[in-house]
Structure formats: C-alpha cells, structure tokens
Design a protein around this motif. Structure first.
Motif, PDB file in Angstrom:
ATOM      1  N   CYS A 160       0.292   3.370   3.477  1.00 22.31           N
ATOM      2  CA  CYS A 160       0.670   2.868   4.804  1.00 22.31           C
ATOM      3  C   CYS A 160       1.835   1.897   4.772  1.00 22.31           C
ATOM      4  O   CYS A 160       2.397   1.552   5.811  1.00 22.31           O
ATOM      5  CB  CYS A 160      -0.540   2.246   5.512  1.00 22.31           C
ATOM      6  N   CYS A 200      -4.917  -0.871   6.681  1.00 23.76           N
ATOM      7  CA  CYS A 200      -5.568   0.405   6.975  1.00 23.76           C
ATOM      8  C   CYS A 200      -6.974   0.504   6.392  1.00 23.76           C
ATOM      9  O   CYS A 200      -7.693   1.456   6.649  1.00 23.76           O
ATOM     10  CB  CYS A 200      -4.712   1.569   6.477  1.00 23.76           C
ATOM     11  N   CYS A 213      -6.853  -2.482   1.428  1.00 24.87           N
ATOM     12  CA  CYS A 213      -5.639  -2.757   2.202  1.00 24.87           C
ATOM     13  C   CYS A 213      -6.017  -3.498   3.483  1.00 24.87           C
ATOM     14  O   CYS A 213      -6.904  -3.065   4.224  1.00 24.87           O
ATOM     15  CB  CYS A 213      -4.899  -1.469   2.516  1.00 24.87           C
ATOM     16  N   HIS A 249       1.857  -1.297   4.066  1.00 28.09           N
ATOM     17  CA  HIS A 249       1.544  -2.690   4.385  1.00 28.09           C
ATOM     18  C   HIS A 249       1.634  -3.555   3.125  1.00 28.09           C
ATOM     19  O   HIS A 249       1.180  -3.171   2.059  1.00 28.09           O
ATOM     20  CB  HIS A 249       0.129  -2.785   4.986  1.00 28.09           C
ATOM     21  N   ASP A 275       0.870  -1.167   0.000  1.00 27.78           N
ATOM     22  CA  ASP A 275       0.000   0.000   0.000  1.00 27.78           C
ATOM     23  C   ASP A 275       0.916   1.230   0.000  1.00 27.78           C
ATOM     24  O   ASP A 275       1.750   1.398   0.891  1.00 27.78           O
ATOM     25  CB  ASP A 275      -0.890  -0.008   1.253  1.00 27.78           C
TER      26      ASP A 275
HETATM   27 ZN    ZN Z   1      -2.846   0.417   3.925  1.00 25.41          ZN
END
Ligand code: ZN
Length: 378
Positions: free
Chosen positions: A321, A339, A336, A323, A318
């Motif tokens: 964020c 988040c 995601c 991730h 992502d």
């Molecule tokens: Zn995210």
C-alpha cells in the motif's frame, strides 16, 4: 579483465625474516612520505607530488637509510604509489575517503610486487626470493600474471594474491531480477522469498570470539598473558573471516548465476565498522564483502548490481500500500498502520529494494548497465 587468485604461503624461517623486512620497509616508505608531505604542506604549502618523492628513494638508500637496499625497490615504489592512491581518493570529493593514516606494525601487513612474478614447481618466485617460496597451489591461475600482493595476518599467516589478466565468459541471461535485504539474524532475504541464514558454525565461532575478546580486555597491557590472548583472538578472527568469506562467495556466485539484475541496499558499512558490538561488526564486514563481490562478479559475468540509496526507507514502507510505518528496529514482523496487513520485515524490505532498484535501472539513472553499481539517494 583482471582476476585475483589467493594462496597461502609457507616461507622458511629465513624467507619469513626477509618478508618481514619487505613489510617493514614498505610501511616505512608509506609513513615517511605521509609525514613528510604533511610537514611540507603545513610549512611550505607544497602539494603532494608522487614523482618528486619517488626520486628521493635512491638518495635515501645512499645516505640515511642504506637498509632500504635489502628489499625489492619496485615494492618500495609501489608502496609510495599506494599512498598516492590514498591521496587521490581523499581529494576526490565523490569518494568521501578519509585522509591517509599512518600504518601500524600491529595490523595486517602487505607489500606489492608489480613485476617479475612467476609460479614454478609449487613455488612463488619474485625478486629477492629467487629460490621460491612454497605455495599451496590449490587452483590454477588463468591468463597472464600481472602482479602480486603478499600479506601477513595479525596471527602470522602469509598469503599471496596474484592478479591475472584473463578472458571471462559472460554468464547466460536468466531473465530474472532480485532485491536483497541484508540483516543480522538472517544474512540475506531475497525478494522472491529465498533466504541465506547466518551459518551456524559462524555463530559458534563468533560467540567464542566475543568471549576471547572480553578476556583480552581484562588482561594487563604489555603482559605476556595479554600477548598470548591477543594471538588467540587474532586466530579466531581469522577463522571466522575465512568461513564467512567462503559463505559470501557461494552466495554471491549463486546470485550472479541466477539473476541478471541484483538490487541491494547501499549500507553505510564504513560508518558501521566503528560499531563496538562485535557481532554487529563482523556482520558489517560480511555486508561490505557481499557488496564488493557482487560488484566485481557482476562485472565479470555481464550482470548488473544496483545500489539503492541508504536513505530509502526500505523496511518502513509497506510494499503493497506504500504507507510509511513507524516501527522499531526490533520488530521482525509488524502490522501496517494503514491497511492492517501483517508484514515480514525482511521480505517486505527486499521487495521494496527490488522495486526501487528496477525503477532506477529502467529510468536510465544507472548509466553503465553492464556491471554497473550506482548509489542513489532519495
Ligand atoms: Zn499497508
């Protein structure tokens, strides 16, 4: 700087026959010395030596292969030089090139003319073709002509690519940088949201091509109908590749005009070329071309293209964020897992590639900033 100009040729029947001899004899030299060097190495442990083999060509003309005299001797030498380059690439471990392979009479044919190339009154003049081959001279060359490469496609169309030494003005800087995600449905998605769709006419032709290809596979080997169908497939393939080429040229020119640093994922096009799905195969060819074109156009116009390593998880991370999500190849949009943000896969990937490319650029991982193209693996 060297720039290549490509034109279609319209040889007479007689010229076409002499061209066929050039293709054939140059292919003979390539295959002959490839075979010989393999035997010499296996039996006598003798390494590749271009100049030793080059001196054998005149002897061959005097003994077993007098027909080699029919063609431009510099073209024969150039063919050996090509083999030499294939060997050098193979021995250069950085390039990971494959061992040189024998050339087939069925694929695209080509030979080079390293000297004495002129264009006069709409005709290409090269040694052995002093009366000139009619050329479709749709744009002027600029600079001094260095050499030419003549080719014939599988469907029998002749082209010449003329290499010129020329001065090219760098394009003005725009202060903008970009990341690009290359894909199948959308050809290219830019990190600023702009997209280049796959051309509709290309899709139509691709469907026709896939169908023609299927018909071909059903025809009996060696039959007349198969040969006819083979030509049909070759013609369609040629057409698709022309439209594609035109489209990728427009796209890559747009990119170098509008951005100073262009970040691209280093896709393993070589590996994917062996993919059996035709649509995918053609897209891969386009990706390879985009990479090549960006490489030399960056070099010409004073811009930079950066290749981000192919192991970089551009579509899973992502961008916001950081991730790393587990997603399947078919997910165009996903949420995601960390988040909860909804993500457009291609745009997210383009932004990741952009950030990663700029990181490489600013940390100096990219050595030669002007026109640099650098692979990087995480
Ligand atoms: Zn995210």
């Amino acid at each position: 700087m060297l720039k290549a100009y490509k034109y279609r040729l319209f040889p007479t029947q007689e010229q076409s026959d002499l061209l066929a001899k050039h293709f054939g004899h140059c292919r003979f030299i390539y295959n002959h010395f490839l075979g010989k060097s393999i035997t010499e190495f296996k039996e006598n442990n003798r390494p590749w030596n271009r100049f030793e083999y080059q001196s054998e060509i005149p002897k061959m003309k005097k003994t077993n292969q007098p027909w080699l005299k029919e063609v431009n001797s510099l073209s024969l030498q150039a063919s050996l030089k090509n083999l030499d380059t294939s060997f050098k690439n193979f021995f250069n471990q950085k390039l990971k090139a494959k061992f040189p392979s024998f050339k087939s009479r069925r694929s695209k044919q080509s030979f080079s003319v390293p000297q004495n190339v002129r264009i006069e009154k709409g005709k290409l003049i090269i040694p052995k073709f002093l009366e000139g081959i009619r050329i479709c001279f749709h744009r002027r060359t600029s600079g001094k002509i260095r050499s030419a490469t003549l080719s014939r496609t599988a469907d029998g169309i002749h082209y010449v690519s003329i290499l010129c030494e020329t001065e090219i003005q760098a394009l003005p800087k725009t202060g903008k940088t970009v990341g690009i995600d290359l894909g199948l449905t959308t050809l290219a998605t830019l990190s600023d949201g702009l997209t280049f769709e796959n051309h509709r006419t290309i899709n139509e032709f691709e469907k026709k091509l896939a169908q023609a290809q299927r018909h071909l596979s059903r025809k009996t080997k060696g039959s007349n109908r198969r040969e006819k169908q083979r030509l049909k497939v070759a013609r369609l393939y040629h057409k698709v590749s022309n439209i594609r080429n035109d489209y990728t040229h427009k796209m890559t020119s747009y990119l170098v005009e509008n951005y100073d640093v262009i970040c691209l994922e280093d896709l393993n096009t070589q590996g994917m070329l062996r993919n059996h799905k035709l649509a995918k195969h053609i897209s891969n060819v386009a990706w390879g071309r985009i990479k090549e074109q960006l490489k030399y156009k960056s070099d010409w116009y004073g811009k930079t293209t950066i290749l981000v390593g192919r192991y970089f998880a551009s579509s899973k991370l992502d961008y916001e964020c950081g991730h790393k999500n587990e997603i399947s190849l078919s997910d165009r949009k996903f949420t995601c897992q960390s988040c909860g943000r909804m993500i457009d896969r291609d745009l997210n990937a383009a932004k990741n590639i952009h950030r990663e490319g700029l990181k490489l650029y600013s940390t100096g991982t990219v050595e030669n900033k002007r026109g640099a193209i650098v692979s990087h693996s995480l």
